[in-house]
Motif scaffolding. Structure first.
Motif, PDB file in Angstrom:
ATOM      1  N   UNK A  17      38.100  30.437  54.002  1.00  0.00           N
ATOM      2  CA  UNK A  17      38.983  29.331  53.624  1.00  0.00           C
ATOM      3  C   UNK A  17      38.763  28.949  52.161  1.00  0.00           C
ATOM      4  N   UNK A  18      37.520  28.900  51.725  1.00  0.00           N
ATOM      5  CA  UNK A  18      37.229  28.563  50.324  1.00  0.00           C
ATOM      6  C   UNK A  18      37.802  29.618  49.384  1.00  0.00           C
ATOM      7  N   UNK A  19      37.676  30.887  49.753  1.00  0.00           N
ATOM      8  CA  UNK A  19      38.220  31.960  48.922  1.00  0.00           C
ATOM      9  C   UNK A  19      39.739  31.838  48.811  1.00  0.00           C
ATOM     10  N   UNK A  20      40.410  31.616  49.934  1.00  0.00           N
ATOM     11  CA  UNK A  20      41.864  31.478  49.906  1.00  0.00           C
ATOM     12  C   UNK A  20      42.303  30.230  49.138  1.00  0.00           C
ATOM     13  N   UNK A  21      41.512  29.162  49.204  1.00  0.00           N
ATOM     14  CA  UNK A  21      41.835  27.938  48.462  1.00  0.00           C
ATOM     15  C   UNK A  21      41.836  28.218  46.960  1.00  0.00           C
ATOM     16  N   UNK A  22      40.917  29.054  46.512  1.00  0.00           N
ATOM     17  CA  UNK A  22      40.807  29.361  45.088  1.00  0.00           C
ATOM     18  C   UNK A  22      41.747  30.491  44.659  1.00  0.00           C
ATOM     19  N   UNK A  23      41.889  31.505  45.503  1.00  0.00           N
ATOM     20  CA  UNK A  23      42.608  32.719  45.116  1.00  0.00           C
ATOM     21  C   UNK A  23      44.082  32.714  45.508  1.00  0.00           C
ATOM     22  N   UNK A  24      44.463  31.869  46.441  1.00  0.00           N
ATOM     23  CA  UNK A  24      45.834  31.895  46.926  1.00  0.00           C
ATOM     24  C   UNK A  24      46.035  33.010  47.936  1.00  0.00           C
ATOM     25  N   UNK A  25      47.273  33.357  48.178  1.00  0.00           N
ATOM     26  CA  UNK A  25      47.615  34.362  49.191  1.00  0.00           C
ATOM     27  C   UNK A  25      46.924  35.698  48.906  1.00  0.00           C
ATOM     28  N   UNK A  26      46.339  36.273  49.964  1.00  0.00           N
ATOM     29  CA  UNK A  26      45.611  37.534  49.833  1.00  0.00           C
ATOM     30  C   UNK A  26      45.924  38.453  51.009  1.00  0.00           C
ATOM     31  N   UNK A  27      45.814  39.753  50.776  1.00  0.00           N
ATOM     32  CA  UNK A  27      46.015  40.720  51.851  1.00  0.00           C
ATOM     33  C   UNK A  27      44.771  40.803  52.717  1.00  0.00           C
ATOM     34  N   UNK A  28      44.967  41.337  53.920  1.00  0.00           N
ATOM     35  CA  UNK A  28      43.845  41.578  54.825  1.00  0.00           C
ATOM     36  C   UNK A  28      42.798  42.445  54.127  1.00  0.00           C
ATOM     37  N   UNK A  29      43.260  43.513  53.464  1.00  0.00           N
ATOM     38  CA  UNK A  29      42.343  44.427  52.779  1.00  0.00           C
ATOM     39  C   UNK A  29      41.535  43.749  51.692  1.00  0.00           C
ATOM     40  N   UNK A  30      42.173  42.874  50.936  1.00  0.00           N
ATOM     41  CA  UNK A  30      41.461  42.165  49.870  1.00  0.00           C
ATOM     42  C   UNK A  30      40.443  41.182  50.449  1.00  0.00           C
ATOM     43  N   UNK A  31      40.812  40.503  51.519  1.00  0.00           N
ATOM     44  CA  UNK A  31      39.863  39.592  52.172  1.00  0.00           C
ATOM     45  C   UNK A  31      38.662  40.375  52.695  1.00  0.00           C
ATOM     46  N   UNK A  32      38.923  41.501  53.307  1.00  0.00           N
ATOM     47  CA  UNK A  32      37.848  42.345  53.840  1.00  0.00           C
ATOM     48  C   UNK A  32      36.910  42.785  52.715  1.00  0.00           C
ATOM     49  N   UNK A  33      37.494  43.192  51.596  1.00  0.00           N
ATOM     50  CA  UNK A  33      36.689  43.655  50.458  1.00  0.00           C
ATOM     51  C   UNK A  33      35.878  42.510  49.853  1.00  0.00           C
ATOM     52  N   UNK A  34      36.515  41.376  49.618  1.00  0.00           N
ATOM     53  CA  UNK A  34      35.835  40.246  48.978  1.00  0.00           C
ATOM     54  C   UNK A  34      34.720  39.661  49.849  1.00  0.00           C
ATOM     55  N   UNK A  35      34.945  39.629  51.162  1.00  0.00           N
ATOM     56  CA  UNK A  35      33.979  39.013  52.066  1.00  0.00           C
ATOM     57  C   UNK A  35      32.993  40.009  52.659  1.00  0.00           C
ATOM     58  N   UNK A  36      33.229  41.306  52.412  1.00  0.00           N
ATOM     59  CA  UNK A  36      32.342  42.378  52.877  1.00  0.00           C
ATOM     60  C   UNK A  36      32.092  42.305  54.385  1.00  0.00           C
ATOM     61  N   UNK A  37      33.194  42.320  55.148  1.00  0.00           N
ATOM     62  CA  UNK A  37      33.114  42.251  56.610  1.00  0.00           C
ATOM     63  C   UNK A  37      33.920  43.393  57.219  1.00  0.00           C
ATOM     64  N   UNK A  38      33.685  43.641  58.493  1.00  0.00           N
ATOM     65  CA  UNK A  38      34.423  44.682  59.208  1.00  0.00           C
ATOM     66  C   UNK A  38      35.821  44.188  59.569  1.00  0.00           C
ATOM     67  N   UNK A  39      36.704  45.122  59.883  1.00  0.00           N
ATOM     68  CA  UNK A  39      38.061  44.774  60.304  1.00  0.00           C
ATOM     69  C   UNK A  39      38.032  43.833  61.509  1.00  0.00           C
ATOM     70  N   UNK A  40      37.244  44.191  62.510  1.00  0.00           N
ATOM     71  CA  UNK A  40      37.194  43.410  63.746  1.00  0.00           C
ATOM     72  C   UNK A  40      36.664  42.004  63.525  1.00  0.00           C
ATOM     73  N   UNK A  41      35.630  41.876  62.724  1.00  0.00           N
ATOM     74  CA  UNK A  41      35.040  40.571  62.445  1.00  0.00           C
ATOM     75  C   UNK A  41      36.044  39.689  61.701  1.00  0.00           C
ATOM     76  N   UNK A  42      36.665  40.243  60.667  1.00  0.00           N
ATOM     77  CA  UNK A  42      37.649  39.478  59.901  1.00  0.00           C
ATOM     78  C   UNK A  42      38.831  39.091  60.778  1.00  0.00           C
ATOM     79  N   UNK A  43      39.320  40.019  61.563  1.00  0.00           N
ATOM     80  CA  UNK A  43      40.464  39.760  62.437  1.00  0.00           C
ATOM     81  C   UNK A  43      40.174  38.616  63.413  1.00  0.00           C
TER      82      UNK A  43
END
Length: 109
Positions: A17-43
């Motif tokens: 939530x903090x990342x999206x507040x600062x960065x604005x709209x982001x793709x699933x792939x970008x969120x996964x990369x920035x937060x260093x999490x697996x697909x399942x965990x992020x989903x």
């Protein structure tokens, strides 16, 4: 004292939530990369935040597969602001020299 939002009080959801507040709209792939999490965990965390109305998702067809774009909603922004405010109220309690500490102790005694 305000209660901490249990949905946001999970470290990855706080970061998301903090990342999206600062960065604005982001793709699933970008969120996964920035937060260093697996697909399942992020989903799993995205689904919880979407169900609470804290996030919105926009699907876009492009290239070989669709992309999902996530953004913080007004409700999500308000929840994050309230969560930060509640944390700020707790910070003085961590200081042993805080003047609010004796008052809090006497209230709970």
């Amino acid at each position: 004292m305000e209660e901490l939002d249990p949905l946001l009080h999970q470290p990855l959801r706080t970061q998301l939530v903090a990342f999206l507040a600062a960065a604005g709209e982001q793709t699933f792939g970008e969120l996964k990369r920035q937060l260093a999490v697996s697909d399942g965990n992020l989903d799993a965390h995205l689904k919880k935040l979407l169900a609470a109305g804290y996030l919105s998702v926009r699907k876009e067809q492009g290239g070989s597969r669709p992309q999902s774009f996530y953004a913080l909603t007004e409700s999500g922004q308000a929840a994050l602001a309230a969560y930060i405010h509640a944390l700020q109220q707790l910070l003085p309690l961590a200081d042993p020299h805080s003047e609010s500490l004796p008052a809090l102790r006497s209230r709970h005694a």
